[in-house]
Structures are given as C-alpha cells and as structure tokens.
Design an enzyme around this catalytic site. Structure first.
Site, short mmCIF file in Angstrom:
data_model
loop_
_atom_site.label_atom_id
_atom_site.label_comp_id
_atom_site.label_asym_id
_atom_site.label_seq_id
_atom_site.Cartn_x
_atom_site.Cartn_y
_atom_site.Cartn_z
N TRP A 79 0.86 -1.32 0.09
CA TRP A 79 -0.01 0.03 0.06
C TRP A 79 0.78 1.29 -0.08
O TRP A 79 1.92 1.00 0.61
CB TRP A 79 -0.90 0.05 1.27
CG TRP A 79 -1.64 1.18 1.45
CD1 TRP A 79 -3.02 1.60 0.88
CD2 TRP A 79 -1.48 2.49 2.39
NE1 TRP A 79 -3.38 2.72 1.34
CE2 TRP A 79 -2.48 3.33 1.93
CE3 TRP A 79 -0.31 2.78 3.08
CZ2 TRP A 79 -2.29 4.42 2.79
CZ3 TRP A 79 -0.26 4.07 3.80
CH2 TRP A 79 -1.33 5.03 3.49
N HIS A 80 0.54 2.08 -0.59
CA HIS A 80 1.11 3.60 -0.47
C HIS A 80 -0.08 4.64 -0.32
O HIS A 80 -1.19 4.32 -0.81
CB HIS A 80 1.69 4.13 -1.85
CG HIS A 80 2.80 3.08 -2.24
ND1 HIS A 80 3.79 2.83 -1.22
CD2 HIS A 80 3.16 2.44 -3.40
CE1 HIS A 80 4.81 2.23 -1.98
NE2 HIS A 80 4.24 1.61 -3.22
N ALA A 147 9.26 -0.40 3.22
CA ALA A 147 9.09 -1.41 2.15
C ALA A 147 9.93 -1.12 1.17
O ALA A 147 10.11 0.30 0.86
CB ALA A 147 7.73 -1.64 1.67
N ALA A 162 9.37 3.16 0.63
CA ALA A 162 8.55 3.69 1.03
C ALA A 162 8.51 3.64 2.80
O ALA A 162 8.54 2.62 3.16
CB ALA A 162 6.78 3.23 0.86
N CYS A 178 3.02 -7.36 1.28
CA CYS A 178 4.34 -7.86 0.83
C CYS A 178 4.06 -9.61 0.66
O CYS A 178 5.41 -10.25 0.84
CB CYS A 178 5.54 -7.68 1.33
SG CYS A 178 5.63 -5.81 0.97
#
Length: 238
Positions: A79-80, A147, A162, A178
């Site tokens: 996720w970002h 990550a 990130a 991940c």
C-alpha cells in the site's frame, strides 16, 4: 555519482498514475543522460500496487477501498498513501549492476535515517525492507517499517522505497502486505508514541540516501529537472 537532485512534490498526495508517468519520463531522460541522477519524493493518494511476484492468492478478496494497480517493480502487493514517504531514486547504477547490492544500500539509508529517531532498524534474511525486532515484553511481533521494491532498466533504477511515518495502519489490514503473514507493519509515529510526519522524516532520509549512493552533493527542488540536450551537429561540409 556526482550531484543528486531531490524533487519534493509537495504535501498534496499525488495520484499513482500521475506519479508513475512522471517516473517514466524522468527515467527516460536519465537513460539519455539529459538530466542528473534524480530522486522523486512524494506521498500518494491511497493505492495498492502489485509487483511482478504478486500471485492471485495475494490479492484482496473484497474491495479494499483503493485501486489495485499492477506495476513492473519486483515484490508483491503493498500500500502507498498519505502519511508515507514514498521515494523513487532514478539513478544510474555502476557496472556491473548489482541489484541486491543496490537494495542493501537503500536499506542502509533507511536504517541510518530511523536511527536518528531512536529506532534500531534491521534486515531480515530472505526479506527486503527495514524491520524492527520483536518485542515480547510489549506484545509486539517482528514488524516492517519500510518497504522496498525496485526495477533496473537500461542501467537506471526506478521505483524505490516507502517509509511509514504517520499513515493510517488500517490500510495494511485489508491485504497481506508483501505476502508476509507472520509479521506486522508499523510506522515511526506508532513506535515513538508521537506524531512524526513525512515532512519530519524526508530531510533525514535524503541526507542518508545521498551518502550511501556516494553523491558528491545534493540539492532539493520542487519540480523535475528539465532535460539538457546536446548541441546540434554541424551541417555536412561546415
């Protein structure tokens, strides 16, 4: 490496495809030696990105509340979004290219950066990213704070890493981040018990990234470098 340019794209979260298009343009310019080594620094609008190792079983079974975008980096699903410092080093790597060595350099920059906030980051064998050790006294499992997922194309890196700063952790609860089921995800703010924003973390990360990449210096600006093209060839017979 000579001078490194950090491009801070502001406090407004960037739509993922807009950021990806910029990455590809900057990458093409760096491949053509039209710009110096450049690092994009931003926050994204909420998005899940699926790297090349993402399997069918890694994807959310229901709507996770944000788009899931397949991209060309390594790794699986993550996720970002707001509160996360997303950093894309678009830099030329030395020959012969050592992808694992490059990932270790990014990990080292992050380990040094979070140490300035009082956290001891570590590597975990067989896994990328930066981790914090389990703390049984606090009931905490091993957990990831940053990550990493890269791609090297024509000798130049893209995508990157990130660092979780003050993001909403519930976004990670909707996926298996991940592809890892036996560890957690954390952030600077959660670990320190105080708010640590992206703006707080970015200058520290930039300084350590420049150091591990061996930059002779670096500068910060708010837009991507303009390509500088070579002189036009002289006409035949001139």
């Amino acid at each position: 490496m000579s001078e490194l340019v950090f491009v801070r794209l502001g406090e407004t979260p960037v739509p993922f495809h807009e950021g990806w298009d910029l990455q590809k343009r900057v990458h093409a310019d760096r491949v053509g030696d039209l710009i110096p080594d450049t690092v994009l620094v931003l926050e994204h609008e909420p998005v899940y990105t699926a790297g090349k190792r993402t399997g069918r079983w890694d994807r959310p079974l229901t709507d996770p509340g944000a788009p899931v975008v397949d991209i060309d980096r390594g790794g699986k699903l993550t996720w970002h979004g707001p509160g996360q410092a997303t950093v894309y080093p678009i830099v030329r790597l030395g020959q012969p290219i050592d992808v694992v060595g490059y990932v270790r350099m990014l990990e080292e920059a992050l380990i040094r950066a979070i140490a300035e906030f009082g956290l001891e980051g570590r590597r975990v064998e067989g896994r990328t990213g930066v981790w914090l050790a389990a703390d049984p006294d606090r009931g905490l499992a091993e957990r990831k704070i940053a990550a990493i997922g890269c791609r090297i194309a024509r000798g130049v890196g893209m995508h990157g890493f990130a660092l979780n700063c003050d993001n909403d952790p519930s976004w990670f609860d909707r996926i298996v981040p991940c592809g890892i089921t036996d560890a957690g995800v954390t952030s600077l703010s959660a670990e320190l018990g105080r708010d640590v924003s992206v703006a707080d973390a970015v200058p520290v990360v930039e300084r350590h990234l420049a150091a591990v990449l061996g930059a002779t210096g670096y500068r910060v600006q708010d837009s991507a470098p303009e390509p500088v093209r070579g002189a036009e060839p002289e006409p035949a017979g001139a």
